[in-house]
Write a protein that holds these residues in place. Structure first.
Motif, PDB file in Angstrom:
ATOM      1  N   ASP A   1      -6.560   0.488   5.840  1.00 26.43           N
ATOM      2  CA  ASP A   1      -6.779   1.852   5.232  1.00 26.43           C
ATOM      3  C   ASP A   1      -7.924   2.076   6.424  1.00 26.43           C
ATOM      4  OD1 ASP A   1      -7.714   4.218   3.680  1.00 26.43           O
ATOM      5  OD2 ASP A   1      -8.814   3.887   2.421  1.00 26.43           O
TER       6      ASP A   1
ATOM      7  N   VAL B   1      -3.969   2.905   8.894  1.00 25.48           N
ATOM      8  CA  VAL B   1      -3.046   4.016   7.548  1.00 25.48           C
ATOM      9  C   VAL B   1      -4.132   5.001   7.317  1.00 25.48           C
ATOM     10  CG1 VAL B   1      -1.091   4.503   6.689  1.00 25.48           C
ATOM     11  CG2 VAL B   1      -0.785   1.933   7.503  1.00 25.48           C
TER      12      VAL B   1
ATOM     13  N   LYS C   1       1.931   7.125   2.358  1.00 32.40           N
ATOM     14  CA  LYS C   1       1.057   5.711   3.346  1.00 32.40           C
ATOM     15  C   LYS C   1       2.491   4.362   3.369  1.00 32.40           C
ATOM     16  CE  LYS C   1      -3.245   5.470   3.478  1.00 32.40           C
ATOM     17  NZ  LYS C   1      -5.071   4.765   3.312  1.00 32.40           N
ATOM     18  N   ALA C   2       2.967   4.473   2.310  1.00 32.61           N
ATOM     19  CA  ALA C   2       3.882   3.412   1.324  1.00 32.61           C
ATOM     20  C   ALA C   2       4.542   4.289   2.163  1.00 32.61           C
ATOM     21  CB  ALA C   2       4.011   3.011   0.243  1.00 32.61           C
TER      22      ALA C   2
ATOM     23  N   VAL D   1       4.586   3.227   6.071  1.00 36.49           N
ATOM     24  CA  VAL D   1       4.614   1.975   6.074  1.00 36.49           C
ATOM     25  C   VAL D   1       6.411   1.649   6.636  1.00 36.49           C
ATOM     26  CG1 VAL D   1       3.581  -0.488   5.761  1.00 36.49           C
ATOM     27  CG2 VAL D   1       1.985   1.683   5.830  1.00 36.49           C
ATOM     28  N   ARG D   2       6.656   1.188   5.414  1.00 37.68           N
ATOM     29  CA  ARG D   2       8.454   1.306   4.820  1.00 37.68           C
ATOM     30  C   ARG D   2       9.206   1.772   6.834  1.00 37.68           C
ATOM     31  NH1 ARG D   2       8.776   3.440   1.163  1.00 37.68           N
ATOM     32  NH2 ARG D   2       8.479   1.696  -0.570  1.00 37.68           N
TER      33      ARG D   2
ATOM     34  N   ALA E   1      -1.976  -6.586   3.695  1.00 32.63           N
ATOM     35  CA  ALA E   1      -2.734  -4.499   3.656  1.00 32.63           C
ATOM     36  C   ALA E   1      -3.881  -4.792   2.675  1.00 32.63           C
ATOM     37  CB  ALA E   1      -1.595  -3.641   2.746  1.00 32.63           C
TER      38      ALA E   1
ATOM     39  N   ASP F   1      -4.770   3.790  -3.620  1.00 32.38           N
ATOM     40  CA  ASP F   1      -3.408   2.551  -2.243  1.00 32.38           C
ATOM     41  C   ASP F   1      -2.558   1.722  -2.789  1.00 32.38           C
ATOM     42  OD1 ASP F   1      -4.396   4.557   0.120  1.00 32.38           O
ATOM     43  OD2 ASP F   1      -5.854   2.930   0.607  1.00 32.38           O
TER      44      ASP F   1
ATOM     45  N   MET G   1       0.719   1.110  -1.088  1.00 32.01           N
ATOM     46  CA  MET G   1       1.423   0.304   0.117  1.00 32.01           C
ATOM     47  C   MET G   1       0.635  -1.088   0.067  1.00 32.01           C
ATOM     48  SD  MET G   1      -1.393   0.513   3.247  1.00 32.01           S
ATOM     49  CE  MET G   1      -2.220   1.095   3.137  1.00 32.01           C
TER      50      MET G   1
ATOM     51  N   SER H   1      -2.126  -8.062  -0.479  1.00 31.39           N
ATOM     52  CA  SER H   1      -2.395  -7.085  -0.044  1.00 31.39           C
ATOM     53  C   SER H   1      -4.085  -7.742  -1.161  1.00 31.39           C
ATOM     54  CB  SER H   1      -2.740  -6.537  -1.669  1.00 31.39           C
ATOM     55  OG  SER H   1      -1.253  -6.061  -2.029  1.00 31.39           O
TER      56      SER H   1
END
Length: 304
Positions: A54, A160, A206-207, A210-211, A226, A233, A236, A243
């Protein structure tokens, strides 16, 4: 046979020794210089691992879109009143935290209204300048180091962010990162319409982004990492194998602790960590945004 006097032989031997010493010294210096200029070997590419960062309050201190808008305002792209209205909409959006709590259509429709009618080339060039003027010194060194570790390990690194993708790409390029996923603005005939293509890059969006990137690049999300400061977030952060909460708000800090996630806090003061107000909201409420706009008003005499 010519006999060389003892002193002569000694002088000649000494001269030869000096020559050998000089040659050795020169060779040593050349080797040292070569070692200094030798480029370290590039890491073996890690084709299935990557990192996603982020931007606001994670990679950068404060909100990138605010600094961008402030830079454009200084160039008289629009009035201070426009900046204040835009920042207030963004602050409500960030503070509310959920799409159900605010009029997302209003936020979406006005997110990039301040560049409507401007050419993509013009805004991109301004973004380069504004990064140098207002953003470069606001990159968190600690977060930058985290990104560099992934690069050194041969992994690709993407930003992202809800920030317009053109600005996100400028930031990524200046930091030497792989690329950026950001909010996409509609462009017609090389000019922004002020509308978005799809939704803002926020929360579940965002997820999804990213996917889609992982599918395209054949990444193994279980090997990806991430980083974010905000509980917004979570989609994500929950998508990847590792994480990390960076400068987390209070909600994300609690979640990180409960799930055993790593927490990195690069802020010098602990008050922000305890309060945990999201980035733009924190700036607005603490006077960062207000102070910046007041300064612009005084300098440019804008009536707001």
């Amino acid at each position: 046979m010519v006999r060389v006097p003892f002193r002569g032989r000694a002088a000649r031997i000494g001269a030869e020794a000096d020559d050998e010493e000089t040659r050795a010294l020169v060779a040593g210096e050349a080797s040292a210089a070569a070692a200094e200029t030798e480029v370290p070997p590039a890491p073996e590419p890690d084709l299935t691992g990557a990192a996603f960062f982020d931007v606001d309050n994670t990679m950068m201190m404060g909100a990138s879109i605010f600094w961008f808008a402030r830079g454009l305002a200084a160039r008289e792209y629009f009035t201070g009143r426009d900046v204040a209205s835009f920042v207030w909409q963004q602050a409500k959006f960030r503070i509310a935290g959920t799409e159900r709590s605010v009029d997302m259509h209003t936020v979406r429709d006005n997110a990039l209204a301040f560049v409507a009618g401007r050419s993509v080339q013009e805004i991109s060039a301004a973004g380069e300048e504004i990064y140098d003027e207002l953003m470069a010194d606001r990159i968190w060194p600690g977060t930058r180091m985290l990104a560099q570790r992934h690069l050194d390990a041969g992994q690709r690194v993407w930003l992202v962010t809800a920030t317009p993708v053109e600005l996100a790409k400028v930031i990524a390029h200046r930091l030497g990162l792989t690329g950026a996923l950001g909010t996409v603005a509609e462009v017609v005939d090389g000019r922004y319409t002020g509308r978005l293509v799809g939704e803002m890059m926020h929360g579940e969006s965002k997820a999804q982004a990213v996917r889609a990137l992982a599918d395209r690049e054949r990444l193994d999300l279980s090997r990806c990492t991430a980083y974010s400061d905000s509980s917004n977030d979570l989609p994500m952060l929950s998508l990847v194998g590792t994480s990390v909460a960076v400068n987390p708000d209070s909600d994300l800090r609690a979640i990180a602790r409960s799930r055993g996630w790593t927490v990195k806090d690069f802020r010098t003061g602990r008050k922000a960590a305890r309060i945990g107000v999201p980035t733009v909201g924190a700036a607005a409420l603490s006077g960062g945004v207000v102070g910046g706009l007041v300064a612009l008003r005084r300098r440019n005499r804008w009536p707001f």
